[in-house]
Design a protein around this motif. Sequence first.
Motif, PDB file in Angstrom:
ATOM      1  N   LYS A   1       9.419 -11.192  -2.131  1.00 40.82           N
ATOM      2  CA  LYS A   1       8.785 -10.707  -3.359  1.00 40.82           C
ATOM      3  C   LYS A   1       7.426 -10.097  -3.043  1.00 40.82           C
ATOM      4  N   LYS A   2       6.685 -10.754  -2.159  1.00 42.83           N
ATOM      5  CA  LYS A   2       5.372 -10.236  -1.785  1.00 42.83           C
ATOM      6  C   LYS A   2       5.508  -9.016  -0.873  1.00 42.83           C
ATOM      7  N   GLY A   3       6.428  -9.101   0.068  1.00 42.81           N
ATOM      8  CA  GLY A   3       6.568  -8.033   1.051  1.00 42.81           C
ATOM      9  C   GLY A   3       7.134  -6.750   0.509  1.00 42.81           C
ATOM     10  N   THR A   4       7.861  -6.810  -0.602  1.00 35.88           N
ATOM     11  CA  THR A   4       8.471  -5.603  -1.164  1.00 35.88           C
ATOM     12  C   THR A   4       7.699  -5.054  -2.356  1.00 35.88           C
ATOM     13  N   SER A   5       6.550  -5.661  -2.662  1.00 40.54           N
ATOM     14  CA  SER A   5       5.773  -5.218  -3.819  1.00 40.54           C
ATOM     15  C   SER A   5       5.202  -3.829  -3.580  1.00 40.54           C
ATOM     16  N   ILE A   6       5.381  -2.953  -4.555  1.00 36.64           N
ATOM     17  CA  ILE A   6       4.829  -1.596  -4.521  1.00 36.64           C
ATOM     18  C   ILE A   6       4.091  -1.370  -5.832  1.00 36.64           C
ATOM     19  N   ALA A   7       2.792  -1.147  -5.739  1.00 32.89           N
ATOM     20  CA  ALA A   7       1.997  -0.951  -6.948  1.00 32.89           C
ATOM     21  C   ALA A   7       0.711  -0.234  -6.596  1.00 32.89           C
ATOM     22  N   ALA A   8       0.171   0.476  -7.559  1.00 29.70           N
ATOM     23  CA  ALA A   8      -1.108   1.155  -7.373  1.00 29.70           C
ATOM     24  C   ALA A   8      -2.244   0.179  -7.644  1.00 29.70           C
ATOM     25  N   ASN A   9      -3.305   0.304  -6.889  1.00 30.71           N
ATOM     26  CA  ASN A   9      -4.515  -0.448  -7.186  1.00 30.71           C
ATOM     27  C   ASN A   9      -5.184   0.157  -8.410  1.00 30.71           C
ATOM     28  N   PRO A  10      -5.970  -0.633  -9.137  1.00 30.22           N
ATOM     29  CA  PRO A  10      -6.645  -0.087 -10.329  1.00 30.22           C
ATOM     30  C   PRO A  10      -7.449   1.153  -9.992  1.00 30.22           C
ATOM     31  N   GLY A  11      -7.235   2.191 -10.763  1.00 31.76           N
ATOM     32  CA  GLY A  11      -7.963   3.438 -10.563  1.00 31.76           C
ATOM     33  C   GLY A  11      -7.480   4.293  -9.418  1.00 31.76           C
ATOM     34  N   GLU A  12      -6.419   3.871  -8.719  1.00 26.94           N
ATOM     35  CA  GLU A  12      -5.927   4.624  -7.559  1.00 26.94           C
ATOM     36  C   GLU A  12      -5.268   5.922  -8.009  1.00 26.94           C
ATOM     37  N   THR A  13      -5.453   6.957  -7.243  1.00 24.95           N
ATOM     38  CA  THR A  13      -4.850   8.258  -7.519  1.00 24.95           C
ATOM     39  C   THR A  13      -3.911   8.625  -6.382  1.00 24.95           C
ATOM     40  N   PRO A  14      -3.035   9.601  -6.589  1.00 23.40           N
ATOM     41  CA  PRO A  14      -2.134   9.999  -5.505  1.00 23.40           C
ATOM     42  C   PRO A  14      -2.909  10.506  -4.306  1.00 23.40           C
ATOM     43  N   PRO A  15      -2.344  10.374  -3.119  1.00 22.93           N
ATOM     44  CA  PRO A  15      -3.021  10.873  -1.919  1.00 22.93           C
ATOM     45  C   PRO A  15      -3.043  12.393  -1.896  1.00 22.93           C
ATOM     46  N   PRO A  16      -3.907  12.998  -1.071  1.00 26.83           N
ATOM     47  CA  PRO A  16      -3.987  14.471  -1.013  1.00 26.83           C
ATOM     48  C   PRO A  16      -2.661  15.091  -0.590  1.00 26.83           C
ATOM     49  N   ALA A  17      -2.151  15.978  -1.404  1.00 26.25           N
ATOM     50  CA  ALA A  17      -0.828  16.555  -1.154  1.00 26.25           C
ATOM     51  C   ALA A  17      -0.792  17.339   0.153  1.00 26.25           C
ATOM     52  N   HIS A  18      -1.829  18.086   0.424  1.00 24.42           N
ATOM     53  CA  HIS A  18      -1.846  18.916   1.631  1.00 24.42           C
ATOM     54  C   HIS A  18      -1.737  18.059   2.875  1.00 24.42           C
TER      55      HIS A  18
END
Length: 839
Positions: free
Chosen positions: A257-274
């Motif tokens: 359950k811990k190892g498969t968790s996928i979530a954004a941190n508060p205020g996180e934005t997508p990484p730079p696309a380029h």
Amino acid sequence: MLRLAWARSSSKNSRVDPARLLSIVLLGGDNKPHSPEQSRDISGLTPPPASDKSPSLLRPRTSQYCFSMTSRASLSMASGSEGQGSPPSTHKRPPNRLGQERSPYLLQHAHNPVDWYPWGQEAFDKARSEDKPIFLSVGYSTCHWCHVMERESFEDEEIGKTLSDNFVCIKVDREERPDVDKVYMTFVQATSGGGGWPMSVWLTPDLRPFIGGTYFPPKDSGRRPGLKTVLTRIMEQWQDNREALESSGERVIEALKKGTSIAANPGETPPPAHDVANRCFVQLAHSYEEEYGGFRDAPKFPSPVNLMFLMSFWSVNRSSTEGSEALQMTLHTLRMMALGGIHDHVAQGFHRYSTDSSWHVPHFEKMLYDQAQLAVAYISAYQSAVSTCFKMATIVPVPTKAKVSGEQVFADVARDILLYVSRDLSDKSGGFYSAEDADSLPAAGGSEKREGAFCVWMGSEVRELLPIVVEGATGGATEADIFMHHYGVKEQGNVDMEQDPHGELQGQNVLIVRYSVELTAARFGLSVAKVSELLASARAKMAEVRKSRPAPHLDTKMLASWNGLMLSGFARVGAVLDDKALLERAVQAAGFLKEHLWDAERQIMLRSCYRGDEMEVEQGVSPIAGFLDDYAYVICGLLDLYEATLQPEWLRWGEELQDRQDLLFWDAEGGGYYCSDPTDPTVLLRLKQDQDGAEPSANSVSALNLLRLSNYTGRKDWSQRSQQLLAAFSDRLTRVPIALPEMVRGLMANHYTLKQIVICGQRDAPDTSSLLATVNSLFLPHKVLMLADGETEGYLYQRLPILSSLTCQGGSATAYVCEDFTCALPVTDPQELRRLLLE
């Protein structure tokens, strides 16, 4: 490794070492001359490092599919064994509970001497009331090693009695219940380092796994314990050390359950696309095999998600060396696949994967999802080649026919794939069947099915079928001489022993194009037209012969998700080729989905339906609610169908389905979608698939769906949701974007902003059609296409009032190319539109 951590934690609290039992049991799933059906997206990549958010030894290798650690030699054996396995013949033994099911895979086990239950409350209640462990067996109907294990073990009376007396036995079709398969495959991968089908897992009555593996032979063989031994040891440990097993299973699930968790941190934005796109390109280029294309030496999988990313990468880097390299990698791979034995030259379509590096000897299974994605990849390659030619033509004018004729092969292959699907995988209701098996009975007779028997040829067969001497051919060559030269057919067979370890293909030939038509024509002193005609005639004759052979098993289950993928295939190819028959087939497929797999009363997609005995469409005893991929793939198909037909009813239904998807699967706290209903208490892990494999991750598809729908509906919340989804996968995208190439495409689309291409005009008017044909001829991955036909009360005008301000110029159909509905000057000439789109 998780199993080492398990061993340490268990040994402190119990008299037994469950990890020792686990390691013994898992010898049946690893390190053996037999090999299970490997997970379908084996890519040859090194498993990505663990997330910084979780300890590495708690990180499963993937969330759905395994990067197999089995050796190349055993992988090439994945479709062979002594006394080949295949769906066994129906016995007179009365059916067990599976006889009431509709899944072809479950029905294959309906006459086993095993007291099988389908996955459900009845089985769970029995396990609890009788206090027995559960034996869970997962596979699918065209899985070779599932057939082997059934014949060897589940048809064995003694094993059947042991299983029935001491366990509650549950059989699951992984294609019906991907949620169940994902959970327990994650467990098997994490505790054994590999996975595949059949999957064999032992659970506590509350569904927590404590032992898992893949294929087990019935009896001990060397260091590998047989299923009889495994069952005996598990029964002993369940009686003597049950508390240790249960506590170990509990700890493993909590770790997962811990190892498969996928979530954004508060205020996180997508990484730079380029940066992410460049890293994905570099990682793919590093794994690219230059001689034959593809992304490993052997075995080789089609990997359409990689090819679609590379074309998208090229589309925004056309003037760079990297962009050019990305396109050439794609086109070369697709060409070599089309020439190879993985491509069925007689009856069209593509087999599952190639066991060698040159795409020659395949695993002969044919899957619907491969056909769907490859049709899109080939037609996109055709568009990319056309786009390149038109771009070059602005510098050095070249007649259009000359520009694109060399790339016509891509369009031809796309059309041929759809021909195969229409002929062999289509139900009269409009739905598409799931798969054709690799195994079938030999044409020469025999009771044991063999890998590829339906598809391969002996040299003597070809000579007997094509005996005519060709007039004017060098040396009095016959049709057979020319055909055998072109397709590499040899008298002694053309399959190397390394690709045929069990001798199934001895003396047989897998057709592979060895020479171009031009070279073959030169070799025999004939015209190219004559040789092309001769080869086409020969293939038609061979197709007729194949019709008389015993056919492989056909899985007539119809899945919403895979039908959604196929809907995209027909819509995209039909639009590019302006083929009304293909577009009509796409509309029929969408109608099938709405009639048979959409529960309007409950407002949910259903996972599957089935072809009944009377050729009617049937539902199962307990219809299965759809999963995330059912929604995501169908929505994508509907958006593609709208762009192909410009009929707004498909947009309207797509919007409705997206609302339901959001309600059922969205993680409001961490972002992204769960693969299945997060409130289902029988599914122990709430997973978000973090790999684009044989099929793209539904989250990856959803990232682009949301963005497209936002442009069609004006709903900014969906654009924001796409950003939130991408932020949830930031860690994975940043570290190993090669694992999520389809999601990288969604990230790129968010960054570069979708072009809104609005065609103002009457739907069927010639000038409107001309502008639409221009748009459809080009590979434009970051666009939405819409028709403004003046019907201001219609769906699009109600969603996008700005359309009312876009009108025809001078009474002619007019195109507007916009970003966030800030539009360039309108154009009415197709050539001007083409130049505008390629800027």
